[in-house]
Scaffold this motif. Structure first.
Motif, PDB file in Angstrom:
ATOM      1  N   TYR A   8       0.857  -1.184   0.000  1.00  0.00           N
ATOM      2  CA  TYR A   8       0.000   0.000   0.000  1.00  0.00           C
ATOM      3  C   TYR A   8       0.892   1.233   0.000  1.00  0.00           C
ATOM      4  O   TYR A   8       2.054   1.183   0.420  1.00  0.00           O
ATOM      5  CB  TYR A   8      -0.867   0.055   1.267  1.00  0.00           C
ATOM      6  CG  TYR A   8      -2.034  -0.894   1.287  1.00  0.00           C
ATOM      7  CD1 TYR A   8      -1.853  -2.249   1.534  1.00  0.00           C
ATOM      8  CD2 TYR A   8      -3.333  -0.437   1.080  1.00  0.00           C
ATOM      9  CE1 TYR A   8      -2.933  -3.122   1.559  1.00  0.00           C
ATOM     10  CE2 TYR A   8      -4.421  -1.304   1.111  1.00  0.00           C
ATOM     11  CZ  TYR A   8      -4.202  -2.640   1.354  1.00  0.00           C
ATOM     12  OH  TYR A   8      -5.273  -3.496   1.378  1.00  0.00           O
ATOM     13  N   GLN A  47       0.816   5.370   1.326  1.00  0.00           N
ATOM     14  CA  GLN A  47       0.104   6.344   2.137  1.00  0.00           C
ATOM     15  C   GLN A  47       0.796   7.689   2.045  1.00  0.00           C
ATOM     16  O   GLN A  47       1.974   7.814   2.379  1.00  0.00           O
ATOM     17  CB  GLN A  47       0.035   5.894   3.600  1.00  0.00           C
ATOM     18  CG  GLN A  47      -0.788   6.814   4.488  1.00  0.00           C
ATOM     19  CD  GLN A  47      -0.844   6.349   5.927  1.00  0.00           C
ATOM     20  OE1 GLN A  47      -0.064   5.494   6.351  1.00  0.00           O
ATOM     21  NE2 GLN A  47      -1.768   6.891   6.694  1.00  0.00           N
ATOM     22  N   GLY A  53      -1.802  12.834   5.360  1.00  0.00           N
ATOM     23  CA  GLY A  53      -3.186  13.233   5.511  1.00  0.00           C
ATOM     24  C   GLY A  53      -4.191  12.350   4.807  1.00  0.00           C
ATOM     25  O   GLY A  53      -5.393  12.663   4.772  1.00  0.00           O
ATOM     26  N   GLN A  54      -3.719  11.249   4.268  1.00  0.00           N
ATOM     27  CA  GLN A  54      -4.610  10.335   3.544  1.00  0.00           C
ATOM     28  C   GLN A  54      -4.537   8.929   4.133  1.00  0.00           C
ATOM     29  O   GLN A  54      -3.575   8.579   4.818  1.00  0.00           O
ATOM     30  CB  GLN A  54      -4.223  10.279   2.055  1.00  0.00           C
ATOM     31  CG  GLN A  54      -4.280  11.610   1.346  1.00  0.00           C
ATOM     32  CD  GLN A  54      -5.682  12.161   1.264  1.00  0.00           C
ATOM     33  OE1 GLN A  54      -6.640  11.431   0.980  1.00  0.00           O
ATOM     34  NE2 GLN A  54      -5.829  13.453   1.525  1.00  0.00           N
ATOM     35  N   GLY A  55      -5.551   8.143   3.821  1.00  0.00           N
ATOM     36  CA  GLY A  55      -5.486   6.753   4.199  1.00  0.00           C
ATOM     37  C   GLY A  55      -4.653   5.967   3.203  1.00  0.00           C
ATOM     38  O   GLY A  55      -4.404   6.423   2.087  1.00  0.00           O
ATOM     39  N   PRO A  56      -4.216   4.789   3.584  1.00  0.00           N
ATOM     40  CA  PRO A  56      -3.436   3.961   2.676  1.00  0.00           C
ATOM     41  C   PRO A  56      -4.235   3.586   1.426  1.00  0.00           C
ATOM     42  O   PRO A  56      -5.452   3.392   1.498  1.00  0.00           O
ATOM     43  CB  PRO A  56      -3.123   2.711   3.513  1.00  0.00           C
ATOM     44  CG  PRO A  56      -3.251   3.171   4.932  1.00  0.00           C
ATOM     45  CD  PRO A  56      -4.341   4.191   4.920  1.00  0.00           C
ATOM     46  N   PHE A 111      -4.251   0.869  -1.906  1.00  0.00           N
ATOM     47  CA  PHE A 111      -3.762  -0.427  -2.371  1.00  0.00           C
ATOM     48  C   PHE A 111      -2.910  -0.278  -3.634  1.00  0.00           C
ATOM     49  O   PHE A 111      -3.271   0.458  -4.552  1.00  0.00           O
ATOM     50  CB  PHE A 111      -4.961  -1.322  -2.660  1.00  0.00           C
ATOM     51  CG  PHE A 111      -4.629  -2.606  -3.351  1.00  0.00           C
ATOM     52  CD1 PHE A 111      -4.888  -2.757  -4.705  1.00  0.00           C
ATOM     53  CD2 PHE A 111      -4.057  -3.653  -2.660  1.00  0.00           C
ATOM     54  CE1 PHE A 111      -4.594  -3.934  -5.357  1.00  0.00           C
ATOM     55  CE2 PHE A 111      -3.761  -4.844  -3.302  1.00  0.00           C
ATOM     56  CZ  PHE A 111      -4.031  -4.980  -4.650  1.00  0.00           C
ATOM     57  N   MET A 146       4.711   7.064   2.316  1.00  0.00           N
ATOM     58  CA  MET A 146       5.079   5.887   3.098  1.00  0.00           C
ATOM     59  C   MET A 146       4.556   4.652   2.364  1.00  0.00           C
ATOM     60  O   MET A 146       3.388   4.614   1.963  1.00  0.00           O
ATOM     61  CB  MET A 146       4.499   5.934   4.500  1.00  0.00           C
ATOM     62  CG  MET A 146       4.905   4.710   5.347  1.00  0.00           C
ATOM     63  SD  MET A 146       4.777   4.942   7.111  1.00  0.00           S
ATOM     64  CE  MET A 146       3.025   5.043   7.331  1.00  0.00           C
ATOM     65  N   LEU A 204       3.680   0.876   2.654  1.00  0.00           N
ATOM     66  CA  LEU A 204       3.308  -0.090   3.678  1.00  0.00           C
ATOM     67  C   LEU A 204       3.193  -1.483   3.075  1.00  0.00           C
ATOM     68  O   LEU A 204       2.588  -1.659   2.027  1.00  0.00           O
ATOM     69  CB  LEU A 204       1.957   0.290   4.292  1.00  0.00           C
ATOM     70  CG  LEU A 204       1.911   1.531   5.170  1.00  0.00           C
ATOM     71  CD1 LEU A 204       0.486   1.996   5.344  1.00  0.00           C
ATOM     72  CD2 LEU A 204       2.544   1.258   6.517  1.00  0.00           C
ATOM     73  N   GLY A 211       6.105   0.368   7.861  1.00  0.00           N
ATOM     74  CA  GLY A 211       6.203   1.245   6.709  1.00  0.00           C
ATOM     75  C   GLY A 211       7.610   1.694   6.395  1.00  0.00           C
ATOM     76  O   GLY A 211       8.506   1.683   7.248  1.00  0.00           O
ATOM     77  N   PHE A 216      -8.262   4.968  11.471  1.00  0.00           N
ATOM     78  CA  PHE A 216      -8.729   4.732  10.100  1.00  0.00           C
ATOM     79  C   PHE A 216      -9.826   3.680  10.100  1.00  0.00           C
ATOM     80  O   PHE A 216      -9.650   2.583  10.640  1.00  0.00           O
ATOM     81  CB  PHE A 216      -7.589   4.217   9.212  1.00  0.00           C
ATOM     82  CG  PHE A 216      -6.522   5.222   8.931  1.00  0.00           C
ATOM     83  CD1 PHE A 216      -5.389   5.283   9.723  1.00  0.00           C
ATOM     84  CD2 PHE A 216      -6.639   6.102   7.869  1.00  0.00           C
ATOM     85  CE1 PHE A 216      -4.389   6.206   9.468  1.00  0.00           C
ATOM     86  CE2 PHE A 216      -5.644   7.034   7.606  1.00  0.00           C
ATOM     87  CZ  PHE A 216      -4.523   7.077   8.410  1.00  0.00           C
ATOM     88  N   ASN A 224      -8.696  -6.385  -1.030  1.00  0.00           N
ATOM     89  CA  ASN A 224      -7.816  -5.386  -0.473  1.00  0.00           C
ATOM     90  C   ASN A 224      -8.647  -4.495   0.424  1.00  0.00           C
ATOM     91  O   ASN A 224      -9.879  -4.504   0.363  1.00  0.00           O
ATOM     92  CB  ASN A 224      -7.167  -4.573  -1.574  1.00  0.00           C
ATOM     93  CG  ASN A 224      -8.199  -3.862  -2.432  1.00  0.00           C
ATOM     94  OD1 ASN A 224      -9.062  -4.504  -3.019  1.00  0.00           O
ATOM     95  ND2 ASN A 224      -8.128  -2.550  -2.486  1.00  0.00           N
ATOM     96  N   PHE A 229      -9.647   2.339   2.634  1.00  0.00           N
ATOM     97  CA  PHE A 229      -9.557   3.134   3.850  1.00  0.00           C
ATOM     98  C   PHE A 229     -10.247   4.477   3.712  1.00  0.00           C
ATOM     99  O   PHE A 229     -10.303   5.058   2.632  1.00  0.00           O
ATOM    100  CB  PHE A 229      -8.085   3.404   4.196  1.00  0.00           C
ATOM    101  CG  PHE A 229      -7.339   2.229   4.734  1.00  0.00           C
ATOM    102  CD1 PHE A 229      -6.718   1.341   3.881  1.00  0.00           C
ATOM    103  CD2 PHE A 229      -7.251   2.015   6.100  1.00  0.00           C
ATOM    104  CE1 PHE A 229      -6.020   0.248   4.371  1.00  0.00           C
ATOM    105  CE2 PHE A 229      -6.558   0.931   6.605  1.00  0.00           C
ATOM    106  CZ  PHE A 229      -5.940   0.047   5.738  1.00  0.00           C
ATOM    107  N   GLY A 230     -10.732   4.972   4.842  1.00  0.00           N
ATOM    108  CA  GLY A 230     -11.093   6.367   4.931  1.00  0.00           C
ATOM    109  C   GLY A 230      -9.839   7.215   5.067  1.00  0.00           C
ATOM    110  O   GLY A 230      -8.729   6.693   5.118  1.00  0.00           O
ATOM    111  N   LYS A 231     -10.024   8.523   5.154  1.00  0.00           N
ATOM    112  CA  LYS A 231      -8.873   9.424   5.184  1.00  0.00           C
ATOM    113  C   LYS A 231      -8.228   9.513   6.563  1.00  0.00           C
ATOM    114  O   LYS A 231      -7.159  10.104   6.703  1.00  0.00           O
ATOM    115  CB  LYS A 231      -9.285  10.824   4.712  1.00  0.00           C
ATOM    116  CG  LYS A 231      -9.625  10.865   3.235  1.00  0.00           C
ATOM    117  CD  LYS A 231      -9.868  12.286   2.765  1.00  0.00           C
ATOM    118  CE  LYS A 231     -10.109  12.305   1.260  1.00  0.00           C
ATOM    119  NZ  LYS A 231     -10.284  13.690   0.754  1.00  0.00           N
ATOM    120  N   GLY A 232      -8.880   8.971   7.554  1.00  0.00           N
ATOM    121  CA  GLY A 232      -8.314   8.999   8.891  1.00  0.00           C
ATOM    122  C   GLY A 232      -8.829  10.170   9.712  1.00  0.00           C
ATOM    123  O   GLY A 232      -9.162  11.228   9.177  1.00  0.00           O
TER     124      GLY A 232
END
Lengths: 115, 117
Positions: free
Chosen positions: A35, A37, A40-43, A45, A89, A91, A109, B89, B104, B107-110
């Motif tokens: 993944y 990342q 400020g964002q989610g990971p 795929f 990053m 992961l 990561g 998350f 897979n 994810f949300g943005k956290g």
């Protein structure tokens, strides 16, 4: 259980250079994921292996990216001709359908900074 | 496609306050739902999960219930501690997945949580 291990943890490279990251999954896990990342964002795929076979690749995985898992154990992710937009990053994660209900476990990561 | 929406942060609470972080999802299949936590400088750790409607996941005082009717999986904790400060998350995994992989994770943005003493 030593967890998912990634190396290096941090890498600073100049634009245009190649970088390679290594991932060692949990030993009983036959499935391995990469993944990415960004801040400020989610990971997101990137790609997935079952044993040594790469079964899925995201559109995010451009031609400059290549991932391998030659013996179905550790995996490498190589980025060629790095660009500043590759800073993120990376992961690695692993899972197994016969262990822990196929829950996906992540490593800590590898941070990439392209200058 | 499938997606996850979380409440935007940052969320700042005093120690022992009640925590709710909202999470809603959109999925065409029957996803499993997860909360992951990321402490500063570290990777993601699975906090809890639920695999079917009405399941409640719980761990370390955190709970979340899989609500199919509202497509939600809100995270709650009755009394937060300073050590809970992290980014949380919400994620889903479509069971149809990647050639049987269970999917897979999306994810949300956290949501960043800061707990003050």
């Amino acid at each position: 259980d030593t967890g998912v291990s990634q190396d290096p943890r941090h890498k600073i490279t100049k634009r245009g250079q190649n970088v390679t990251f290594r991932c060692d999954p949990i030993s009983e896990h036959n499935r391995l994921y990469w993944y990415r990342q960004t801040l400020g964002q989610g990971p997101e795929f990137l790609t997935y292996f079952q044993n040594e076979a790469q079964l899925e690749k995201s559109r995010l995985l451009s031609d400059r990216f290549s991932a391998e898992r030659p013996k179905g154990s550790f995996s490498t992710l190589e980025i060629q001709r790095t660009e500043q937009g590759d800073s993120a990053m990376y992961l690695c994660a692993s899972s197994s359908p016969t262990v822990s209900g196929n829950t996906i476990y992540f490593g800590e990561g590898s941070w990439l900074t392209v200058v | 496609g499938d997606s996850v929406t979380q409440m935007e942060g940052p969320v700042t609470l005093s120690e022992e306050a009640f925590l709710t972080i909202n999470c809603t999802y959109t999925a065409t299949g029957y996803p499993s739902l997860f909360w992951y936590v990321q402490y500063p400088g570290e990777g993601l750790q699975l906090l809890l999960k639920a695999t079917k409607a009405d399941d409640k996941g719980s761990n370390k005082g955190f709970e979340a219930t899989y609500r199919k009717e509202t497509t939600s999986f809100h995270l709650e904790k009755g009394s937060v501690q300073v050590s809970d400060s992290a980014v949380y998350f919400c994620a889903l995994s479509d069971r149809r997945g990647l050639r049987g992989s269970q999917g897979n994770l999306i994810f949300g943005k956290g949501t960043k949580l800061s707990v003050k003493p």
